[in-house]
Each structure stands twice: as structure tokens, then as C-alpha cells.
Write an enzyme that holds these catalytic residues in place. Structure first.
Site, PDB file in Angstrom:
ATOM      1  NE  ARG A  14      -0.841   5.219   8.676  1.00  0.00           N
ATOM      2  CZ  ARG A  14      -2.233   4.990   8.855  1.00  0.00           C
ATOM      3  NH1 ARG A  14      -2.575   5.259  10.298  1.00  0.00           N
ATOM      4  NH2 ARG A  14      -2.893   4.735   7.950  1.00  0.00           N
ATOM      5  CG  HIS A  36      -1.916  -1.070   6.082  1.00  0.00           C
ATOM      6  ND1 HIS A  36      -2.669   0.095   6.915  1.00  0.00           N
ATOM      7  CD2 HIS A  36      -1.734  -0.615   4.775  1.00  0.00           C
ATOM      8  CE1 HIS A  36      -2.803   0.849   5.860  1.00  0.00           C
ATOM      9  NE2 HIS A  36      -2.542   0.701   4.693  1.00  0.00           N
ATOM     10  CB  CYS A  44      -0.785   0.072   1.259  1.00  0.00           C
ATOM     11  SG  CYS A  44      -2.229   1.301   1.090  1.00  0.00           S
ATOM     12  CG  ASP A  74      -0.728   4.111   5.206  1.00  0.00           C
ATOM     13  OD1 ASP A  74       0.282   4.831   5.962  1.00  0.00           O
ATOM     14  OD2 ASP A  74      -1.897   4.363   5.679  1.00  0.00           O
ATOM     15  CB  CYS A 133      -5.971  -0.334   4.515  1.00  0.00           C
ATOM     16  SG  CYS A 133      -5.788   0.234   2.687  1.00  0.00           S
TER      17      CYS A 133
END
Length: 210
Positions: A44, A96, A40, A42, A99
């Protein structure tokens, strides 16, 4: 802010060189990663950080909600390069919990172009409505949907002509599905790995997730 980023880069580069003088020379000479990571976007969930790997040890493709679209030329080009040129033998589809893409896919709100991109997750939500309904709350439903999206991604990677050709020529390539927990920093194996001789094109996503 940009100047701060550049200053941090200088400090990082110096620290790496002081700790390992040949670090950058070694990286520049050869790219030989063991893993291809489909994850992803993202911020993080950086692949090499959460997997405890150094730069050069993992080849990475990231997109919103780690969706495997059969028409995504960016992903397919990276997959082909990973398998055919880098000879990567471990492919990981990693989602994750928490999400934002999965959350957006389950909201009755407009998200622009993202709504088109996230359609495969909405299809999964409809297909697994009964299964998702067993979760105690909305967060649990979304986290379970994130897992199902990974399992579906593993199956779709295996369906690509790229993997089918690799297996026909005897390449020992395996595809795995992992999920990352933002709250504890742990990677979890979803037990949906597929390797040479294991993939049956007639299997549905429902069967693959069981």
C-alpha cells in the site's frame, strides 16, 4: 490472474505511449533519480505513487518495516550505488502508520524469520517504553514506534561508511525521515533530517528522536 496482469501491462504501456510517445525511449536512455527511498515492503506504500513521482525519479529499496540493518548487504549495495553512481543527494527513510512489521514486533507471537529481522524494533520499544506508555492506546503506541524506527533508520544510514565517505569528499547528501498515513495518504516530515556537518556520531537514538 497472471494473464490479467499482463493484459493490464499492455493497456498501461499503450496509454503511456499515446499520452507521451517518447516516454519509454526517454526512460531507457538515462536513470537520473533525485531521491533514494528506503521504505517498507507494504504493497500500500509504493514510493513513486505516494510521493507523486514518475518512474525514473526515485531509486527504491524496500524491506519489511523499513529497517536499516548495518549488515544488510542488499540495502548497503543500493545505498552505495545511489550515492556513488547515481549521485542522489536526497535520501529518504519512510515508514508508515499501521505497519504490520511494527505490529509483529510488539506481539508475543512467533513469526519465524521475521522475529530476527524485527529485533531492532523490539529494542526501540524497550528503550522508549516510558515514552510509548504515554500514548492513549496500542495503536498510538505502535504508530509512535513506527516514527521512532524511522528516526533510528536515518541515524543508522548516516553512520554507514558510505555516507561518511561521501561527506568527507564534500558531497551534499541529506537524509530525511518521513512517515506515511494509510488513512489519509499524507506524508509527514519527522524533522530529523541530517546533512553534511550535522551528524555527530556520539549522539544516541534518543537524542536524535527529540
Amino acid at each position: 490472474m497472471l494473464n490479467d496482469l499482463l493484459a493490464r501491462n499492455v493497456a498501461w504501456s499503450k496509454q503511456r505511449h499515446d499520452e507521451e510517445p517518447d516516454y519509454f525511449t526517454r526512460l531507457a536512455a538515462l536513470q537520473a533519480p533525485e531521491f533514494f527511498w528506503i521504505g517498507c515492503s507494504d504493497s500500500r506504500v509504493p514510493a513513486n505513487v505516494v510521493a507523486g513521482l514518475d518512474p525514473g525519479e526515485v531509486f527504491v529499496h524496500r524491506n519489511v518495516a523499513n529497517i536499516v540493518h548495518s549488515s544488510d548487504m542488499n540495502l548497503l549495495s543500493a545505498l552505495e550505488f545511489a550515492v556513488d553512481a547515481l549521485h542522489v543527494r536526497e535520501i529518504i527513510v519512510c515508514g508508515h502508520y499501521g505497519c504490520g512489521g511494527v505490529k509483529a514486533a510488539t506481539e508475543d507471537l512467533p513469526h519465524g524469520l521475521a522475529d530476527h529481522w524485527l529485533e531492532p524494533i523490539r529494542r526501540l520499544a524497550r528503550a522508549y517504553a516510558v515514552d510509548l506508555g504515554r500514548e492513549p492506546d496500542l495503536e498510538g503506541q505502535r504508530d509512535r514506534l513506527a516514527e521512532l524506527n524511522v528516526v533510528e533508520g536515518v541515524r543508522r544510514v548516516c553512520e554507514t561508511p558510505i555516507l561518511q565517505r561521501a561527506w568527507r569528499r564534500g558531497a551534499d547528501v541529506r537524509v530525511h525521515g518521513l512517515i506515511y498515513g494509510l488513512k489519509d495518504g499524507r506524508l509527514r516530515d519527522l524533522d530529523c533530517s541530517i546533512g553534511p556537518g550535522h551528524f555527530q556520531p556520539t549522539h544516541s537514538a534518543e537524542e536524535a528522536a527529540q
